[in-house]
Design a protein around this motif. Structure first.
Motif, PDB file in Angstrom:
ATOM      1  N   LEU A 486     -43.435 -32.719  53.395  1.00  0.00           N
ATOM      2  CA  LEU A 486     -44.868 -32.349  53.473  1.00  0.00           C
ATOM      3  C   LEU A 486     -45.538 -32.501  52.106  1.00  0.00           C
ATOM      4  O   LEU A 486     -46.691 -32.931  52.011  1.00  0.00           O
ATOM      5  CB  LEU A 486     -45.011 -30.909  53.979  1.00  0.00           C
ATOM      6  N   LEU A 487     -44.790 -32.161  51.053  1.00  0.00           N
ATOM      7  CA  LEU A 487     -45.351 -32.297  49.698  1.00  0.00           C
ATOM      8  C   LEU A 487     -45.532 -33.767  49.320  1.00  0.00           C
ATOM      9  O   LEU A 487     -46.520 -34.127  48.663  1.00  0.00           O
ATOM     10  CB  LEU A 487     -44.447 -31.605  48.673  1.00  0.00           C
ATOM     11  N   LEU A 488     -44.585 -34.620  49.725  1.00  0.00           N
ATOM     12  CA  LEU A 488     -44.744 -36.068  49.465  1.00  0.00           C
ATOM     13  C   LEU A 488     -45.983 -36.614  50.161  1.00  0.00           C
ATOM     14  O   LEU A 488     -46.762 -37.380  49.577  1.00  0.00           O
ATOM     15  CB  LEU A 488     -43.497 -36.820  49.933  1.00  0.00           C
ATOM     16  N   LEU A 489     -46.183 -36.189  51.429  1.00  0.00           N
ATOM     17  CA  LEU A 489     -47.398 -36.593  52.158  1.00  0.00           C
ATOM     18  C   LEU A 489     -48.642 -36.063  51.454  1.00  0.00           C
ATOM     19  O   LEU A 489     -49.651 -36.766  51.319  1.00  0.00           O
ATOM     20  CB  LEU A 489     -47.355 -36.056  53.605  1.00  0.00           C
ATOM     21  N   ALA A 490     -48.562 -34.804  50.999  1.00  0.00           N
ATOM     22  CA  ALA A 490     -49.699 -34.191  50.288  1.00  0.00           C
ATOM     23  C   ALA A 490     -50.015 -34.953  49.003  1.00  0.00           C
ATOM     24  O   ALA A 490     -51.186 -35.162  48.654  1.00  0.00           O
ATOM     25  CB  ALA A 490     -49.391 -32.729  49.972  1.00  0.00           C
ATOM     26  N   LEU A 491     -48.957 -35.390  48.281  1.00  0.00           N
ATOM     27  CA  LEU A 491     -49.141 -36.156  47.040  1.00  0.00           C
ATOM     28  C   LEU A 491     -49.910 -37.447  47.308  1.00  0.00           C
ATOM     29  O   LEU A 491     -50.895 -37.757  46.619  1.00  0.00           O
ATOM     30  CB  LEU A 491     -47.769 -36.453  46.428  1.00  0.00           C
ATOM     31  N   ILE A 492     -49.463 -38.199  48.333  1.00  0.00           N
ATOM     32  CA  ILE A 492     -50.120 -39.477  48.652  1.00  0.00           C
ATOM     33  C   ILE A 492     -51.563 -39.233  49.092  1.00  0.00           C
ATOM     34  O   ILE A 492     -52.501 -39.902  48.635  1.00  0.00           O
ATOM     35  CB  ILE A 492     -49.321 -40.225  49.743  1.00  0.00           C
ATOM     36  N   LEU A 493     -51.752 -38.243  49.992  1.00  0.00           N
ATOM     37  CA  LEU A 493     -53.100 -37.950  50.506  1.00  0.00           C
ATOM     38  C   LEU A 493     -54.035 -37.528  49.380  1.00  0.00           C
ATOM     39  O   LEU A 493     -55.162 -38.031  49.266  1.00  0.00           O
ATOM     40  CB  LEU A 493     -53.012 -36.843  51.570  1.00  0.00           C
ATOM     41  N   LYS A 494     -53.559 -36.609  48.525  1.00  0.00           N
ATOM     42  CA  LYS A 494     -54.422 -36.111  47.448  1.00  0.00           C
ATOM     43  C   LYS A 494     -54.758 -37.220  46.453  1.00  0.00           C
ATOM     44  O   LYS A 494     -55.882 -37.293  45.954  1.00  0.00           O
ATOM     45  CB  LYS A 494     -53.763 -34.930  46.729  1.00  0.00           C
ATOM     46  N   LEU A 495     -53.792 -38.082  46.164  1.00  0.00           N
ATOM     47  CA  LEU A 495     -54.051 -39.194  45.241  1.00  0.00           C
ATOM     48  C   LEU A 495     -55.125 -40.120  45.817  1.00  0.00           C
ATOM     49  O   LEU A 495     -56.105 -40.469  45.135  1.00  0.00           O
ATOM     50  CB  LEU A 495     -52.751 -39.968  44.984  1.00  0.00           C
ATOM     51  N   VAL A 496     -54.970 -40.493  47.078  1.00  0.00           N
ATOM     52  CA  VAL A 496     -55.938 -41.413  47.718  1.00  0.00           C
ATOM     53  C   VAL A 496     -57.315 -40.755  47.828  1.00  0.00           C
ATOM     54  O   VAL A 496     -58.337 -41.360  47.479  1.00  0.00           O
ATOM     55  CB  VAL A 496     -55.422 -41.843  49.117  1.00  0.00           C
ATOM     56  N   MET A 497     -57.349 -39.498  48.284  1.00  0.00           N
ATOM     57  CA  MET A 497     -58.647 -38.836  48.491  1.00  0.00           C
ATOM     58  C   MET A 497     -59.355 -38.561  47.154  1.00  0.00           C
ATOM     59  O   MET A 497     -60.577 -38.616  47.078  1.00  0.00           O
ATOM     60  CB  MET A 497     -58.479 -37.536  49.275  1.00  0.00           C
ATOM     61  N   THR A 498     -58.578 -38.267  46.099  1.00  0.00           N
ATOM     62  CA  THR A 498     -59.212 -38.022  44.790  1.00  0.00           C
ATOM     63  C   THR A 498     -59.835 -39.308  44.252  1.00  0.00           C
ATOM     64  O   THR A 498     -60.883 -39.274  43.602  1.00  0.00           O
ATOM     65  CB  THR A 498     -58.187 -37.447  43.787  1.00  0.00           C
ATOM     66  N   VAL A 499     -59.207 -40.454  44.519  1.00  0.00           N
ATOM     67  CA  VAL A 499     -59.775 -41.750  44.109  1.00  0.00           C
ATOM     68  C   VAL A 499     -61.167 -41.926  44.694  1.00  0.00           C
ATOM     69  O   VAL A 499     -62.116 -42.334  44.011  1.00  0.00           O
ATOM     70  CB  VAL A 499     -58.851 -42.912  44.556  1.00  0.00           C
ATOM     71  N   PHE A 500     -61.326 -41.586  45.986  1.00  0.00           N
ATOM     72  CA  PHE A 500     -62.620 -41.772  46.660  1.00  0.00           C
ATOM     73  C   PHE A 500     -63.589 -40.623  46.371  1.00  0.00           C
ATOM     74  O   PHE A 500     -64.793 -40.783  46.503  1.00  0.00           O
ATOM     75  CB  PHE A 500     -62.410 -41.891  48.173  1.00  0.00           C
ATOM     76  N   THR A 501     -63.057 -39.458  45.983  1.00  0.00           N
ATOM     77  CA  THR A 501     -63.918 -38.280  45.792  1.00  0.00           C
ATOM     78  C   THR A 501     -64.540 -38.249  44.404  1.00  0.00           C
ATOM     79  O   THR A 501     -65.711 -37.901  44.251  1.00  0.00           O
ATOM     80  CB  THR A 501     -63.093 -36.984  46.020  1.00  0.00           C
ATOM     81  N   PHE A 502     -63.759 -38.587  43.359  1.00  0.00           N
ATOM     82  CA  PHE A 502     -64.295 -38.478  41.996  1.00  0.00           C
ATOM     83  C   PHE A 502     -65.355 -39.556  41.781  1.00  0.00           C
ATOM     84  O   PHE A 502     -65.059 -40.745  41.748  1.00  0.00           O
ATOM     85  CB  PHE A 502     -63.168 -38.633  40.966  1.00  0.00           C
ATOM     86  N   GLY A 503     -66.598 -39.124  41.647  1.00  0.00           N
ATOM     87  CA  GLY A 503     -67.695 -40.069  41.479  1.00  0.00           C
ATOM     88  C   GLY A 503     -68.718 -40.008  42.598  1.00  0.00           C
ATOM     89  O   GLY A 503     -69.790 -40.602  42.481  1.00  0.00           O
ATOM     90  N   ILE A 504     -68.406 -39.273  43.711  1.00  0.00           N
ATOM     91  CA  ILE A 504     -69.434 -39.125  44.754  1.00  0.00           C
ATOM     92  C   ILE A 504     -70.510 -38.166  44.248  1.00  0.00           C
ATOM     93  O   ILE A 504     -70.322 -37.467  43.267  1.00  0.00           O
ATOM     94  CB  ILE A 504     -68.838 -38.629  46.094  1.00  0.00           C
TER      95      ILE A 504
END
Length: 799
Positions: A486-504
């Protein structure tokens, strides 16, 4: 002649620190060499030709004969040298007047203490605002999961304080009502799950839509982290409204909403922007700072320190962050004031106690095991992993932000926010580690498994017989392996979502998501090393410390080191990062592991990509920022960079042969922010330099207040004003800088770039044997550096 860029984006160019005016100030007048000292220029600048009246920036009322002289336009760069010199003259005047009366003595004392009073107010206000943000964000985050019917303004923790139950199910108590319970459902079951899921998504969308709409309607500058812009402003750039009251209000409200929406962002970076807004607003109570842009930046540096201090409960880390990461000019007195400001802000926040516990730090840790020497290997490994994760994030985020900037996507900011929020909420809810608040996740990952931990991460095959006995080594149970996936999934999800979130277009910081990414990676590595020590206790690595049967590896410590590694890789901080981390957690004995991981992370980050996230965003937005950490390694000369190029015409003003009409025509036909003044068009010997804004103000003021000034009046910049036949002449020697910084055409650009950084220049004039050849502005330097690095030189614009 400060800039040759037409239109609203033109910007004068400067950036560095003010130093002694006596340096590089050689100019030649009518063929004779003469050194022009700063004090003679300032004395002439401030003394009236009509008599003994002396004018100082910072004095009120009718003493200011030409209102606005010495101020700056929007998107222009300040002249550090002139502003610091003006303050010195003002200070000398106040000291001289102290002997005249008791009132002047009181005014002198007020002037001496005003800096300390100002940073005291900034610290108090920053602490109060941080407390409001923490309490508001905590309540609204819990609102996504349920409500306290007895007192709806309580968050989940406060709601359960009065409860007598010994154990709570996942932090819930009978006083706290989840949304399914309010609709008559049980806490668990498929129906309850669907209702909770829907409410989670609806609240997230509502909060994000409100935040984005407020930013779009009232304060467009309130979006993002704000640290790249604060760095640019502290380097001497003017962005009007960026630190204004509307930006402050919307940033505070929008930050509470965007953090509560569950987006992959943090409130720590925007706290620096909020504190800087408070510093800017409060500096206007003290004319010494409010009316002098160079002095105001001393207050802003202290405010930035207070912002980090309240964000992490780390006053020393805040001061070091301001020194290492954001400030351009940081004299010793600013260091003391920043320390005082950060201390006051942390004290006020501690008094408010928004977290309701006895610790002033965010993630208090209680590891009782010292780290083992061989663990430096996995710690450095975590630094390498952190550097790689950070590089992937920076490159992906900059690519996406560039795409957003130049595509139609940038025209629909609110829609983008809603789409990102919807996707984040839908993906985040099923995974308990992404559903929870990011700060709670980091706290969970930093935590040590004890008798009271019920999380799957602590599912070890242990029997706790005695609370006081040491925790023994144990095999990981199935819950731990499930948690790792679950933590590995969380790592991938958070990395991808932070890429799209930082700058909105909502207020969003990067510190907490970066810490979360690193803490996840660190905890997984920590569990791996722990199980290695359990299964192979006899190998030489573990044979000393791990042979006793006690648990010798602390996975929470690895989470802490990993968090520091990713944050260091993303921001490229080193010293301030280590101090923030041990202040943040209270783990002073783990400074060496933190230092090792931070250095490894920085080296890997620098090897894979030159810039940290803030420098990359400064470059993306085209802010005129000359980084003092970069080295200029090219062999060009001043003549290669100056404007105009050889054999092109240079726009100049003569000292005593141009009329008001001639000057106004020159102002209309050119867009330069300043003009060299020469003896005559034929000789081109340099007399001084005059700013476009001051010239416009002085001519408009003369037409309004002086009799007989018409278009044919001769403008006199130097020498005594002789009575001439015809209309009266207009003396403008008071606005002339008679000691402009000059270099020769053969000066190496390496020296010129150093002068821009260390003297804080807007421009420097280029001469040959005393004759004027051209001008080099800060923007010319930046364009040249980009050209030499094979990048697009036209990207240096304020967009």
């Amino acid at each position: 002649m400060v800039d040759i860029t037409p239109g609203p984006h033109r910007a004068a160019d400067s950036s560095s620190t003010p130093t002694n005016h006596g340096t590089f100030q050689l100019y030649e007048h009518s063929g004779r060499n003469s050194n022009a000292s700063a004090n003679s220029f300032i004395a002439q600048y401030f003394s009236s030709s009509a008599g003994d009246a002396v004018i100082f920036s910072g004095m009120q009322g009718d003493t200011d004969e030409i209102p606005g002289i010495g101020q700056y336009d929007d998107f222009h760069t300040i002249d550090w040298q002139r502003d610091i010199a003006r303050d010195r003259m003002r200070h000398r005047y106040i000291v001289k007047k102290r002997q005249d009366s008791i009132w002047d003595l009181i005014k002198g004392a007020h002037d001496a203490w005003s800096g300390w009073v100002c940073v005291l107010l900034v610290g108090v206000c920053t602490g109060v605002v941080a407390g409001v943000i923490d309490i508001g964000a905590s309540w609204m985050t819990d609102l996504k999961f349920g409500i306290c019917p007895q007192a709806f303004w309580f968050n989940r923790e406060q709601c359960c304080w009065s409860n007598d139950e010994i154990t709570f199910d996942h932090g819930n108590c009978s006083e706290w009502m989840t949304w399914p319970q309010l609709f008559g459902e049980s806490r668990d079951g498929p129906g309850a799950y669907i209702i909770s899921y829907l409410f989670y998504i609806v609240w997230a969308l509502l909060f994000a839509a409100l935040s984005a709409s407020l930013v779009r309607m009232f304060a467009p500058y309130a979006c993002g982290s704000g640290i790249p812009e604060i760095k640019t402003i502290l380097s001497g750039f003017i962005i009007r409204g960026y630190l204004g009251k509307w930006t402050l209000i919307i940033k505070v409200v929008g930050l509470i909403l965007s953090v509560s929406s569950g987006l992959s962002l943090g409130k720590e970076g925007p706290m620096v922007h909020i504190a800087s807004c408070l510093g800017n607003i409060l500096s206007y109570l003290f004319p010494k700072y409010g009316r002098n842009e160079a002095k105001k930046r001393e207050i802003l540096s202290a405010a930035a320190a207070a912002g980090v201090s309240v964000a992490f409960g780390a006053p020393i880390g805040g001061v070091l962050f301001s020194l290492e990461e954001v400030s351009y000019y940081f004299p010793l007195k600013t260091l003391w004031r920043s320390f005082f400001c950060a201390l006051i802000a942390a004290f006020i926040l501690r008094s408010i106690n928004p977290f309701g516990n006895e610790h002033s730090v965010l993630f208090f840790v209680e590891y009782n095991k010292p780290w083992i020497f061989f663990e430096l290997i996995p710690f450095v490994g975590l630094g390498i992993i952190g550097g790689c994760i950070a590089t992937i994030f920076i490159k992906a985020n900059i690519y996406w932000c560039r795409y957003r900037k130049y595509s139609k996507l940038g025209q629909y900011p609110v829609t983008e926010v809603l789409v990102v929020t919807l996707v984040t909420a839908i993906i985040a809810y099923p995974n308990p580690y992404t559903r929870m608040n990011t700060s709670q996740l980091i706290y969970l990952l930093f935590n040590q498994c004890g008798i009271s931990n019920s999380d799957p991460l602590c599912d070890y095959n242990r029997n706790f017989t005695d609370v006081n006995s040491a925790i023994e080594k144990a095999a990981a149970g199935p819950g731990v392996y499930q948690a790792i996936w679950l933590l590995l999934l969380a790592l991938i999800l958070k990395l991808v979502m932070t890429v799209f979130t930082f700058g909105i277009k909502v207020p969003c910081g990067l510190f907490i998501p970066s810490l979360a990414l690193g803490a996840i990676a660190g905890r997984i590595v920590g569990i791996g090393v722990e199980q290695l020590a359990y299964n192979y206790p006899k190998i030489w690595l573990f044979s000393g410390e791990c042979s006793t049967g006690d648990d010798c590896i602390t996975p929470g410590l690895y989470a802490m080191v990993g968090a520091a590694a990713v944050l260091g890789g993303v921001t490229r901080m080193t010293v301030s990062l280590v101090v923030i981390m041990f202040e943040l957690t209270g783990g002073v004995r783990y400074i060496v592991p933190l230092m090792a991981a931070a250095m490894a992370s920085k080296w890997v980050g620098d090897a894979l990509g030159r810039q940290g996230i803030y420098d990359a965003h400064i470059a993306l937005n085209g802010y005129p920022f000359l980084d003092s950490k970069d080295e200029f390694q090219h062999t060009s000369l001043a003549a290669d960079v100056m404007q105009p190029k050889r054999n092109e015409t240079l726009a100049v003003i003569t000292q005593d042969s141009m009329t008001v009409d001639d000057v106004e025509t020159l102002l209309k036909e050119t867009e330069h922010n300043g003009y060299p003044v020469v003896v005559s068009k034929e000789s081109q010997y340099l007399v001084g330099f005059v700013l476009r804004r001051d010239l416009n103000l002085a001519i408009a003021n003369a037409r309004r207040t002086m009799e007989g000034i018409i278009g044919q009046s001769v403008v006199i910049f130097a020498g005594p004003v002789q009575p001439l036949p015809g209309p009266p002449s207009l003396p403008l020697n008071r606005i002339l800088d008679m000691a402009p910084i000059t270099v020769t055409d053969q000066t190496p650009m390496e020296t010129v770039v150093d002068m821009f950084r260390k003297l804080g220049l807007r421009q420097t004039l280029v001469t040959h044997n005393g004759r004027l050849l051209g001008v080099i502005t800060k923007k010319d330097v930046l364009r040249h550096v980009k050209q030499m690095d094979n990048e697009d030189p036209n990207s240096v614009l304020f967009n």
